[in-house]
Design a protein around this motif. Structure first.
Motif, PDB file in Angstrom:
ATOM      1  N   HIS A  71       0.700  -1.373   0.158  1.00 14.69           N
ATOM      2  CA  HIS A  71       0.015  -0.040   0.031  1.00 14.69           C
ATOM      3  C   HIS A  71       0.773   1.369   0.017  1.00 14.69           C
ATOM      4  O   HIS A  71       0.527   2.252  -0.790  1.00 14.69           O
ATOM      5  CB  HIS A  71      -0.805   0.037   1.167  1.00 14.69           C
ATOM      6  N   LYS A  72       1.919   1.178   0.821  1.00 12.42           N
ATOM      7  CA  LYS A  72       2.900   2.218   0.838  1.00 12.42           C
ATOM      8  C   LYS A  72       3.330   2.739  -0.469  1.00 12.42           C
ATOM      9  O   LYS A  72       3.518   3.918  -0.891  1.00 12.42           O
ATOM     10  CB  LYS A  72       4.144   2.132   1.789  1.00 12.42           C
ATOM     11  N   ARG A  73       3.618   1.710  -1.308  1.00  8.31           N
ATOM     12  CA  ARG A  73       4.317   1.868  -2.558  1.00  8.31           C
ATOM     13  C   ARG A  73       3.543   1.763  -3.816  1.00  8.31           C
ATOM     14  O   ARG A  73       3.914   1.956  -4.910  1.00  8.31           O
ATOM     15  CB  ARG A  73       5.309   0.597  -2.646  1.00  8.31           C
ATOM     16  N   ASP A  74       2.013   1.873  -3.674  1.00  7.63           N
ATOM     17  CA  ASP A  74       1.093   1.689  -4.574  1.00  7.63           C
ATOM     18  C   ASP A  74       1.376   0.424  -5.443  1.00  7.63           C
ATOM     19  O   ASP A  74       0.988   0.539  -6.794  1.00  7.63           O
ATOM     20  CB  ASP A  74       1.122   3.181  -5.502  1.00  7.63           C
ATOM     21  N   TRP A  75       1.572  -0.418  -4.789  1.00 11.52           N
ATOM     22  CA  TRP A  75       1.766  -1.971  -5.664  1.00 11.52           C
ATOM     23  C   TRP A  75       0.572  -2.307  -5.694  1.00 11.52           C
ATOM     24  O   TRP A  75      -0.433  -2.021  -4.872  1.00 11.52           O
ATOM     25  CB  TRP A  75       2.636  -2.745  -4.831  1.00 11.52           C
ATOM     26  N   CYS A  76       0.336  -3.155  -6.726  1.00 12.63           N
ATOM     27  CA  CYS A  76      -0.890  -4.372  -6.728  1.00 12.63           C
ATOM     28  C   CYS A  76      -0.341  -5.667  -6.103  1.00 12.63           C
ATOM     29  O   CYS A  76       0.603  -6.159  -6.323  1.00 12.63           O
ATOM     30  CB  CYS A  76      -1.221  -4.598  -8.068  1.00 12.63           C
ATOM     31  N   MET A  77      -1.375  -5.878  -5.166  1.00 12.45           N
ATOM     32  CA  MET A  77      -1.195  -7.514  -4.406  1.00 12.45           C
ATOM     33  C   MET A  77      -2.091  -8.651  -5.245  1.00 12.45           C
ATOM     34  O   MET A  77      -3.292  -8.475  -5.344  1.00 12.45           O
ATOM     35  CB  MET A  77      -1.641  -7.529  -2.940  1.00 12.45           C
ATOM     36  N   GLN A  78      -1.390  -9.592  -6.111  1.00 12.66           N
ATOM     37  CA  GLN A  78      -2.452 -10.613  -6.790  1.00 12.66           C
ATOM     38  C   GLN A  78      -2.218 -11.930  -5.645  1.00 12.66           C
ATOM     39  O   GLN A  78      -1.226 -12.246  -5.032  1.00 12.66           O
ATOM     40  CB  GLN A  78      -1.583 -11.188  -7.910  1.00 12.66           C
ATOM     41  N   ILE A  79      -3.113 -12.264  -5.609  1.00 20.51           N
ATOM     42  CA  ILE A  79      -3.627 -13.562  -4.699  1.00 20.51           C
ATOM     43  C   ILE A  79      -4.302 -14.827  -5.458  1.00 20.51           C
ATOM     44  O   ILE A  79      -5.337 -14.409  -6.004  1.00 20.51           O
ATOM     45  CB  ILE A  79      -4.850 -13.108  -3.448  1.00 20.51           C
ATOM     46  N   HIS A  80      -3.427 -15.760  -5.570  1.00 21.74           N
ATOM     47  CA  HIS A  80      -3.917 -16.986  -6.369  1.00 21.74           C
ATOM     48  C   HIS A  80      -4.306 -18.285  -5.331  1.00 21.74           C
ATOM     49  O   HIS A  80      -3.419 -18.273  -4.376  1.00 21.74           O
ATOM     50  CB  HIS A  80      -2.876 -17.507  -7.386  1.00 21.74           C
ATOM     51  N   VAL A  81      -5.593 -18.637  -5.461  1.00 20.32           N
ATOM     52  CA  VAL A  81      -5.862 -19.655  -4.488  1.00 20.32           C
ATOM     53  C   VAL A  81      -6.830 -20.679  -5.236  1.00 20.32           C
ATOM     54  O   VAL A  81      -7.159 -20.371  -6.546  1.00 20.32           O
ATOM     55  CB  VAL A  81      -6.792 -19.117  -3.328  1.00 20.32           C
ATOM     56  N   GLY A  82      -6.874 -22.205  -5.051  1.00 18.17           N
ATOM     57  CA  GLY A  82      -7.892 -22.892  -5.522  1.00 18.17           C
ATOM     58  C   GLY A  82      -7.107 -24.080  -6.139  1.00 18.17           C
ATOM     59  O   GLY A  82      -7.611 -24.698  -6.699  1.00 18.17           O
ATOM     60  N   ALA A  83      -5.882 -23.994  -6.264  1.00 16.53           N
ATOM     61  CA  ALA A  83      -5.049 -25.322  -6.512  1.00 16.53           C
ATOM     62  C   ALA A  83      -4.563 -26.265  -5.532  1.00 16.53           C
ATOM     63  O   ALA A  83      -4.104 -25.774  -4.545  1.00 16.53           O
ATOM     64  CB  ALA A  83      -3.734 -24.797  -7.300  1.00 16.53           C
ATOM     65  N   ILE A  84      -4.611 -27.517  -5.783  1.00 18.00           N
ATOM     66  CA  ILE A  84      -4.007 -28.720  -5.043  1.00 18.00           C
ATOM     67  C   ILE A  84      -2.941 -29.016  -5.895  1.00 18.00           C
ATOM     68  O   ILE A  84      -3.288 -29.555  -7.028  1.00 18.00           O
ATOM     69  CB  ILE A  84      -5.112 -29.500  -4.665  1.00 18.00           C
ATOM     70  N   ARG A  85      -1.703 -28.815  -5.552  1.00 17.06           N
ATOM     71  CA  ARG A  85      -0.577 -29.139  -6.327  1.00 17.06           C
ATOM     72  C   ARG A  85       0.179 -30.700  -5.996  1.00 17.06           C
ATOM     73  O   ARG A  85       0.103 -31.103  -4.912  1.00 17.06           O
ATOM     74  CB  ARG A  85       0.531 -28.123  -5.900  1.00 17.06           C
ATOM     75  N   ASN A  86       0.666 -31.093  -7.059  1.00 15.38           N
ATOM     76  CA  ASN A  86       1.805 -32.428  -6.909  1.00 15.38           C
ATOM     77  C   ASN A  86       0.959 -33.457  -6.494  1.00 15.38           C
ATOM     78  O   ASN A  86       1.395 -34.032  -5.412  1.00 15.38           O
ATOM     79  CB  ASN A  86       3.011 -32.105  -6.195  1.00 15.38           C
ATOM     80  N   ASN A  87      -0.199 -33.514  -6.981  1.00 11.23           N
ATOM     81  CA  ASN A  87      -0.996 -34.760  -6.511  1.00 11.23           C
ATOM     82  C   ASN A  87      -0.550 -36.210  -6.594  1.00 11.23           C
ATOM     83  O   ASN A  87      -0.781 -37.109  -5.944  1.00 11.23           O
ATOM     84  CB  ASN A  87      -2.416 -34.863  -7.220  1.00 11.23           C
ATOM     85  N   SER A  88       0.613 -36.414  -7.647  1.00 13.72           N
ATOM     86  CA  SER A  88       1.093 -37.661  -7.907  1.00 13.72           C
ATOM     87  C   SER A  88       2.493 -37.597  -7.320  1.00 13.72           C
ATOM     88  O   SER A  88       3.229 -36.991  -7.501  1.00 13.72           O
ATOM     89  CB  SER A  88       1.201 -38.081  -9.616  1.00 13.72           C
ATOM     90  N   THR A  89       2.488 -38.323  -6.204  1.00 12.67           N
ATOM     91  CA  THR A  89       3.789 -38.446  -5.462  1.00 12.67           C
ATOM     92  C   THR A  89       4.899 -38.915  -6.278  1.00 12.67           C
ATOM     93  O   THR A  89       6.176 -38.618  -6.490  1.00 12.67           O
ATOM     94  CB  THR A  89       3.346 -39.153  -3.942  1.00 12.67           C
TER      95      THR A  89
END
Length: 456
Positions: A277-295
């Motif tokens: 916020h101080k630097r007027d940046w944009c914050m991207q939030i990615h959610v909803g992935a389940i990763r590396n399902n195949s051990t």
């Protein structure tokens, strides 16, 4: 057999054709989220042949090939690039309904002027023709970016990165801006086995030192043109408590409980929000992935190799509380919310409306169709959700989220889908055929909104 790619591809009515050809087609590209390798850009990497260009690192194509029964040797194994390309061409014919069919033919048409549909029969001929062109002027990493009309590229980079490649690119005089994006996931994910080795790399001993180190990295990234962060979260946390105590417990060899993990992650995300916020940046939030399902395959190939999927998450309550914490303190940065699960489109689109604030036009954004939603149905669903619940005309538009140097026709794909959707609404009488307003909407979504939002 002729390719499906023609001037009016995906444009199903006269208004759509007019909007695309008049206002969208020739605009520059701002690729504000991708995974291109900055070292390859700095070195102006040359691809040995078409197989390396189209298939190296492309887990979209790898998943399709595995689904068609192609042996791993011809996917990520030791087969030659020619053999891998033949296997991909064999697969592609059967990928009806998969965006890979459209993307691949756009790539072949836009970069190599191939007017034939790729099949197993002509794979070698196309491989040879395109590979010969790759040895000529204008087909290096920088050449392909320039050929694509890209004005800005934002790579994805860890706070520990020296950014030496970004500096080298800038000093080379390359016309396209190649800027870093701050991705501090390894410092946030205290519940993962990557956390302690990463903290050891940083050299910090306390939570206060970690915050100071992360803030210094933010300053260094800012000096190198960074204006976005990115957070890939397994879940949206929210917890109140002593984050320092949680950090100290894990550093001493303990394991954080889920409650403790959420306390730590919440505190650090609130810290980041204040800094952005101080630097007027944009914050991207990615959610909803389940990763590396195949051990088994994770052990063989590592992450980002095509073994991730959509996860069911209940993100609304915690995300609302997290954003409210930022809002109460008036430290809400510009934010783009992405979920890999399309069921969350309406959750995110309604939640973001609670935290909009002037003078920004849609300070909180609903991210474009991401990853598995990066196809016609997914893009239209995201656009319709945003249109129904927000201000579609203020949307910052498309990104590649890709490791490929020839993924930029995905912007063309998006623009065609956008113009077709809006053109359909106009022809159905849902919006007036107002040339001035439609021009501003199309041009804004395709280019100008992102340029203004990110201050590029």
């Amino acid at each position: 057999m002729k390719t499906i790619i023609h001037d009016d591809f995906l444009l199903q009515n006269q208004t759509a054709k007019h909007l695309y050809h008049t206002y969208a087609k020739d605009l520059p590209i701002i690729d504000y989220h991708c995974h291109l390798n900055p070292a390859w850009i700095a070195e102006d990497h040359r691809f040995c042949d078409l197989g390396e260009l189209l298939l190296a690192g492309d887990h979209y194509k790898w998943r399709a090939m595995r689904s068609f029964g192609i042996e791993e040797e011809c996917v990520t194994g030791n087969a030659s690039w020619r053999e891998k390309f033949r296997a991909f061409a064999k697969t592609l014919t059967y990928c009806i309904g998969n965006p890979l069919y459209h993307w691949t033919h756009l790539e072949l048409k836009r970069y190599f002027d191939i007017d034939e549909a790729l099949t197993e029969k002509n794979a070698d001929e196309i491989f040879d023709k395109c590979s010969a062109l790759l040895a000529t002027e204008g087909y290096s990493a920088k050449g392909l970016i320039a050929r694509s009309g890209v004005e800005v590229v934002c790579t994805t980079d860890d706070p520990i990165d020296t950014l030496e490649h970004h500096k080298a690119i800038r000093e080379s005089g390359f016309a396209t801006k190649v800027l870093p994006t701050y991705r501090p996931d390894k410092a946030v994910n205290i519940h993962k086995d990557t956390f302690l080795p990463y903290i050891k790399q940083t050299g910090v001993k306390s939570y206060a030192e970690l915050k100071s180190w992360l803030a210094a990295a933010i300053d260094r990234f800012h000096e190198n043109g960074c204006r976005l962060s990115d957070h890939g979260l397994d879940f949206i946390p929210f917890g109140v408590g002593d984050a320092t105590a949680v950090f100290d417990k894990v550093m001493a060899g303990g394991v954080a409980t889920m409650e403790e993990t959420q306390i730590y992650m919440t505190d650090l995300l609130c810290f980041f929000a204040r800094e952005y916020h101080k630097r007027d940046w944009c914050m991207q939030i990615h959610v909803g992935a389940i990763r590396n399902n195949s051990t088994r395959m994770y052990r063989a190939l590592g992450p980002d190799t095509g073994f991730d999927s959509i996860v069911e998450t209940n993100l609304a309550e915690n995300l609302a509380r997290l954003m409210d914490a930022w809002d109460i303190d008036d430290t809400m940065p510009k934010t783009i919310l992405y979920s890999l699960n399309p069921k969350d489109n309406y959750v995110l689109a309604t939640l973001m409306g609670c935290f909009q604030k002037a003078p920004h036009r849609s300070k909180i954004q609903l991210g474009s169709g991401w990853w598995f939603n990066d196809q016609k149905d997914g893009m239209e669903a995201q656009l319709c959700a945003l249109g129904n619940l927000g201000v579609l005309g203020a949307f910052v538009g498309m990104l590649t989220d890709s490791r490929s140097f020839v993924s930029y026709p995905r912007h063309e794909y998006f623009r065609r889908i956008l113009c077709n959707l809006i053109g359909t609404w106009v022809e159905e009488g849902q919006y007036p055929n107002d040339e001035e307003a439609l021009s501003a909407i199309i041009r804004g979504i395709c280019y100008y909104n992102a340029k203004d939002y990110f201050k590029f």
